[in-house]
Write a protein that holds these residues in place. Structure first.
Motif, PDB file in Angstrom:
ATOM      1  N   ALA A  47      -6.541   9.093  -9.485  1.00 20.32           N
ATOM      2  CA  ALA A  47      -6.204   8.381 -10.830  1.00 20.32           C
ATOM      3  C   ALA A  47      -7.629   8.553 -11.637  1.00 20.32           C
ATOM      4  N   SER A  48      -6.960   8.758 -12.886  1.00 18.94           N
ATOM      5  CA  SER A  48      -8.089   8.915 -13.938  1.00 18.94           C
ATOM      6  C   SER A  48      -8.827   7.421 -14.391  1.00 18.94           C
ATOM      7  N   GLN A  85       0.207   1.377 -10.180  1.00 16.33           N
ATOM      8  CA  GLN A  85      -1.286   1.680 -10.494  1.00 16.33           C
ATOM      9  C   GLN A  85      -2.163   1.274  -9.019  1.00 16.33           C
ATOM     10  N   VAL A  86      -3.413   2.213  -9.039  1.00 16.79           N
ATOM     11  CA  VAL A  86      -4.318   1.954  -8.037  1.00 16.79           C
ATOM     12  C   VAL A  86      -5.293   0.989  -8.312  1.00 16.79           C
ATOM     13  N   VAL A  87      -5.421  -0.320  -8.133  1.00 18.71           N
ATOM     14  CA  VAL A  87      -6.034  -1.324  -8.368  1.00 18.71           C
ATOM     15  C   VAL A  87      -6.727  -1.632  -6.930  1.00 18.71           C
ATOM     16  N   GLY A  88      -7.628  -1.024  -6.598  1.00 15.90           N
ATOM     17  CA  GLY A  88      -8.453  -1.231  -5.256  1.00 15.90           C
ATOM     18  C   GLY A  88      -8.768  -2.529  -4.855  1.00 15.90           C
ATOM     19  N   GLU A  89      -9.430  -3.182  -5.821  1.00 13.13           N
ATOM     20  CA  GLU A  89     -10.257  -4.327  -5.505  1.00 13.13           C
ATOM     21  C   GLU A  89      -9.048  -5.381  -5.661  1.00 13.13           C
ATOM     22  N   SER A  90      -7.778  -5.279  -5.711  1.00 14.52           N
ATOM     23  CA  SER A  90      -6.743  -6.280  -5.777  1.00 14.52           C
ATOM     24  C   SER A  90      -5.850  -5.958  -4.521  1.00 14.52           C
ATOM     25  N   GLY A  91      -5.472  -4.867  -4.356  1.00 10.67           N
ATOM     26  CA  GLY A  91      -4.448  -4.725  -3.135  1.00 10.67           C
ATOM     27  C   GLY A  91      -2.799  -5.140  -3.688  1.00 10.67           C
ATOM     28  N   ARG A  92      -2.714  -5.730  -4.923  1.00  9.09           N
ATOM     29  CA  ARG A  92      -1.508  -6.124  -5.275  1.00  9.09           C
ATOM     30  C   ARG A  92      -0.628  -4.979  -5.987  1.00  9.09           C
ATOM     31  N   LEU A  93       0.583  -5.364  -6.287  1.00  6.41           N
ATOM     32  CA  LEU A  93       1.482  -4.212  -7.077  1.00  6.41           C
ATOM     33  C   LEU A  93       1.183  -4.553  -8.550  1.00  6.41           C
ATOM     34  N   ALA A 104      -4.852   2.969 -15.460  1.00 11.35           N
ATOM     35  CA  ALA A 104      -5.456   4.512 -15.639  1.00 11.35           C
ATOM     36  C   ALA A 104      -4.342   5.224 -16.091  1.00 11.35           C
ATOM     37  N   ASP A 105      -4.751   6.272 -16.993  1.00 13.27           N
ATOM     38  CA  ASP A 105      -3.723   6.940 -17.718  1.00 13.27           C
ATOM     39  C   ASP A 105      -2.943   7.948 -16.963  1.00 13.27           C
ATOM     40  N   SER A 113       0.803  -1.187   0.063  1.00 11.97           N
ATOM     41  CA  SER A 113      -0.076  -0.066  -0.145  1.00 11.97           C
ATOM     42  C   SER A 113       0.908   1.245   0.158  1.00 11.97           C
ATOM     43  N   ALA A 114       2.065   1.224   0.746  1.00  8.80           N
ATOM     44  CA  ALA A 114       2.744   2.474   0.743  1.00  8.80           C
ATOM     45  C   ALA A 114       3.673   2.536  -0.544  1.00  8.80           C
ATOM     46  N   LEU A 115       4.043   1.438  -1.030  1.00  5.99           N
ATOM     47  CA  LEU A 115       4.676   1.569  -2.561  1.00  5.99           C
ATOM     48  C   LEU A 115       3.731   2.051  -3.475  1.00  5.99           C
ATOM     49  N   GLN A 116       2.346   1.863  -3.464  1.00  7.60           N
ATOM     50  CA  GLN A 116       1.547   2.264  -4.326  1.00  7.60           C
ATOM     51  C   GLN A 116       1.458   4.066  -4.432  1.00  7.60           C
TER      52      GLN A 116
END
Length: 712
Positions: free
Chosen positions: A613-614, A148-156, A587-588, A139-142
């Motif tokens: 994020a767009s 990318q912000v992929v909130g439904e995953s939580g992965r990098l 997200a662009d 989360s900190a690395l995001q």
């Protein structure tokens, strides 16, 4: 091996021969201690490595006049005449090498995190003090550029790559299963705590030939070598509790962290939009044991997590909620040794074992899956001269995966042998190059490959430099494909990265442009991978973009902040895509603003993070074009407050998504149209609009001053 033989030799000679002790301190011209200096008597195995204070001490059976040899990277070698038997404490001053290899650091595609890193973008404490980050490294690395912000995953997800394209390493050894198992559209967490790690290297591309089997990125975390002091940390939280303890002895130390998490009490007070039959519950811990040899350090790291949940979720294609229950066991351990032998040789050796087991039920389908993985590695490093340093080594990867879904068994075994060679060449104090090759033999796919790597750095002034990196990278296809076919090849990518960096007096600015070309991506001709799908390596794609980062802790008293921005243009033709399009996790535009402010009168640290994020693409079957839709923009403003009750007691509050932005990650569509010919849809949203966290943290130590403020 020489270090081990020498150690046994010292032991037996101590029994039969009178030993004398030689001790002293290694410093530079400004009287600063030099750690990890190699100190030994010429023509013998008698010697030691200087500690963090520059001090050394070793026993020897030598007599009379001897020559003491001292060497350290970035300093000129030193010969000093000593007389054994004289009661003296030596002070040895080393001169800095005029052609030091570390004068220029290659930074293209690499983000350093750690108090001892020469250019640190993140510090270890940032992992836990970033608002909106519930103590999770990922989360900190995001909040950094390239993610990318992929909130439904939580992965990098890094630079147009899927989460599976990022590999995680602890002390240089791969972690095969770095995430806790979760259910659909509920973000996961990493299986390790930041508290045991001294620093992190997050490479968004162009990384060293030492690392393989990663198509887009690597995350390298290093455990603490020598803990500062003995202490006990206790945490009482709204979602569970934690206990940690560190013990130190003369040559050994042991750190242990344990935690228990249970979301049931929180869910009772703050229910979310998921029907939890049994809220998430886990118990686990980590430990690091260290032993200091005269010329090396041996470590054993282990982590264990047992987690379970039972949930019922809405699905657009079913009239009733679908039940998903899971029991997950995740174990990882590695042993490593790093040290010196001979005059200038360095050696690293490591071995890891990973085990993950998931057993549960999805609707009426029972599943049972297990993965076992081994990674062994050895590396040798030797300075050839003041201008050339070479490194070479070998890897072995083994994976056994088995899965049973109802009465259908699948699985595979994979073996990969790799070797690599890399050389640093210092052309001048302002220009350095790193040239490498990685050879790999994949027995499951029956293929052999050689991947070149190249990096350059040029220092234009004391605080400014440019870096360039190029490399070929490959990765074995995902297990979702390999359980059905072994007639595939490794997926491939080529990275091109140009970086500019300015660093001066607690300020750092980075600008980076990159181009990544994908080839050999896996394609299949069904809705999802299945035993009767037709698979091929006909997929391709690209990712290109611009990233900016600025961090400042100088200009405003007690305020530290950073700003990151990423622009990406990425398209792929892979999986079951009918054409090349932007995938749904890209997200662009992405931007993060992170700030931390210390208020002395309040004895408090306040933190705030804003992330934007767009919109991300999604496929609407009601429209003609594939992947034609776009979600609305993503917004998240989170805050935290750490209050120092007493020197060793802290009260901590945090709120994620304070303003309750209604974020949407995408949509699930019905498989069939309704009575009027329209495919109905269901929004993929966060499990809750906000998340509240309260914690009380107490540190017990002899100095009665150390606390967990840096860990919050």
């Amino acid at each position: 091996m020489k270090t081990f033989i020498a150690s046994m030799f010292f032991f037996f000679t101590l029994v039969s021969i009178a030993q004398m002790t030689l001790s002293g301190k290694i410093v530079d011209s400004k009287n600063n201690p030099i750690a990890n200096a190699n100190v030994f008597l010429e023509g013998s195995y008698d010697g030691a490595t200087s500690n963090a204070l520059g001090e050394f001490s070793f026993s020897t059976s030598a007599e009379g006049s001897q020559i003491l040899m001292v060497s350290a990277l970035a300093f000129e070698n030193c010969k000093t005449a000593v007389t054994i038997g004289q009661n003296q404490f030596l002070i040895i001053v080393l001169k800095q090498s005029s052609t030091e290899l570390n004068e220029v650091i290659i930074t293209a595609g690499t983000i350093e995190a750690g108090d001892k890193a020469r250019v640190s973008v993140l510090k270890p404490l940032d992992i836990l003090t970033t608002a909106g980050n519930p103590g999770d490294i990922v989360s900190a690395l995001q909040t950094l550029p390239g993610t990318q912000v992929v909130g439904e995953s939580g992965r990098l997800f890094v630079r147009g790559g899927e989460a599976s394209e990022t590999q995680t390493f602890i002390d240089g050894i791969r972690v095969a299963q770095p995430y806790i198992q979760t259910t659909n559209n509920v973000p996961t967490r990493s299986t390790f705590s930041p508290l045991l790690f001294k620093g992190t290297t997050f490479s968004t591309g162009g990384y060293s030939a030492e690392y393989g089997e990663a198509l887009s990125s690597i995350l390298v975390m290093n455990t603490i070598d020598v803990p500062d002091l003995e202490k006990t940390d206790i945490g009482l939280m709204s979602v569970g509790l934690s206990v940690g303890n560190t013990q130190k002895w003369e040559k050994n130390s042991l750190s242990v962290n344990t935690s228990y998490l249970n979301l049931a009490p929180y869910q009772a007070l703050m229910p979310d939009n998921i029907n939890w039959i049994k809220p998430f519950e886990s118990i686990g811990g980590e430990t690091v044991f260290r032993h200091n040899f005269e010329r090396g350090l041996f470590k054993v790291y282990a982590s264990y997590t047992a987690a379970k949940f039972d949930v019922a979720q809405d699905d657009i294609n079913f009239p009733n909620q679908l039940r998903n229950s899971n029991n997950n066991t995740n174990f990882y351990t590695n042993t490593s040794y790093k040290g010196r032998f001979g005059d200038t040789w360095r050696v690293f050796a490591g071995l890891s074992y990973s085990y993950s087991h998931n057993e549960g039920k999805f609707d009426v389908i029972h599943y049972d899956a297990a993965e076992k993985a081994i990674h062994s590695k050895i590396n040798f490093t030797k300075p050839i001269s003041d201008r050339i340093k070479t490194s070479f080594g070998a890897d072995y990867f083994y994976t056994n995966f088995s899965q049973k879904v109802t009465n259908f068994d699948t699985g595979y075994n994979s073996e990969i042998v790799a070797a690599y060679l890399e050389t640093d060449i210092l052309f001048s104090r302002n220009l350095v190059a790193k040239v490498g090759l990685r050879f790999s033999k994949n027995y499951l796919l029956n293929e052999t490959s050689i991947d070149p790597r190249l990096a350059l750095a040029y220092k234009v002034s004391k605080n400014k430099q440019f870096s360039f990196a190029y490399g070929d990278f490959e990765q074995t296809p995902r297990k979702e494909y390999l359980i059905f076919t072994d007639q595939l090849q490794s997926e491939k990518a080529q990275h091109y990265i140009l970086n500019y960096e300015y660093s001066k007096d607690r300020q750092i600015f980075r600008a980076e442009v990159y181009f990544k070309n994908y080839d050999n991506l896996v394609k299949y001709d069904s809705n999802m991978p299945a035993y009767n799908s037709n698979y091929s390596n006909n997929g391709s794609g690209y990712a290109k973009g611009l990233e900016l980062f600025w961090r400042d802790s100088k200009n405003i008293k007690n305020l530290e902040y950073w700003v990151s921005y990423s622009y990406i243009d990425s398209k792929r033709d892979y999986q079951n895509f009918p054409k090349e399009v932007t995938p749904n996790f890209v997200a662009d535009h992405t931007m993060s603003l992170v700030s931390k402010y210390w208020i002395q009168d309040w004895r408090s640290q306040l933190g705030a993070t804003y992330t934007f994020a767009s919109g991300r693409p999604y496929n609407d079957p009601n429209a003609k074009d594939f992947m034609n839709g776009k979600t609305k923009t993503y917004n998240n403003f989170s805050v935290n407050w750490a209050y120092l009750i007493s020197p060793q007691k802290i009260l901590f509050f945090s709120v994620t998504n304070l303003f309750g932005f209604n974020n949407i990650f995408g949509y699930n569509y019905a498989n069939k149209p309704n009575s009027i010919g329209v495919f109905e849809r269901q929004a993929i949203v966060p499990t809750a609009d906000r998340f509240f966290f309260v914690g009380y943290f107490w540190t017990i130590s002899k100095d009665k001053k150390v606390n967990q403020l840096e860990n919050l």
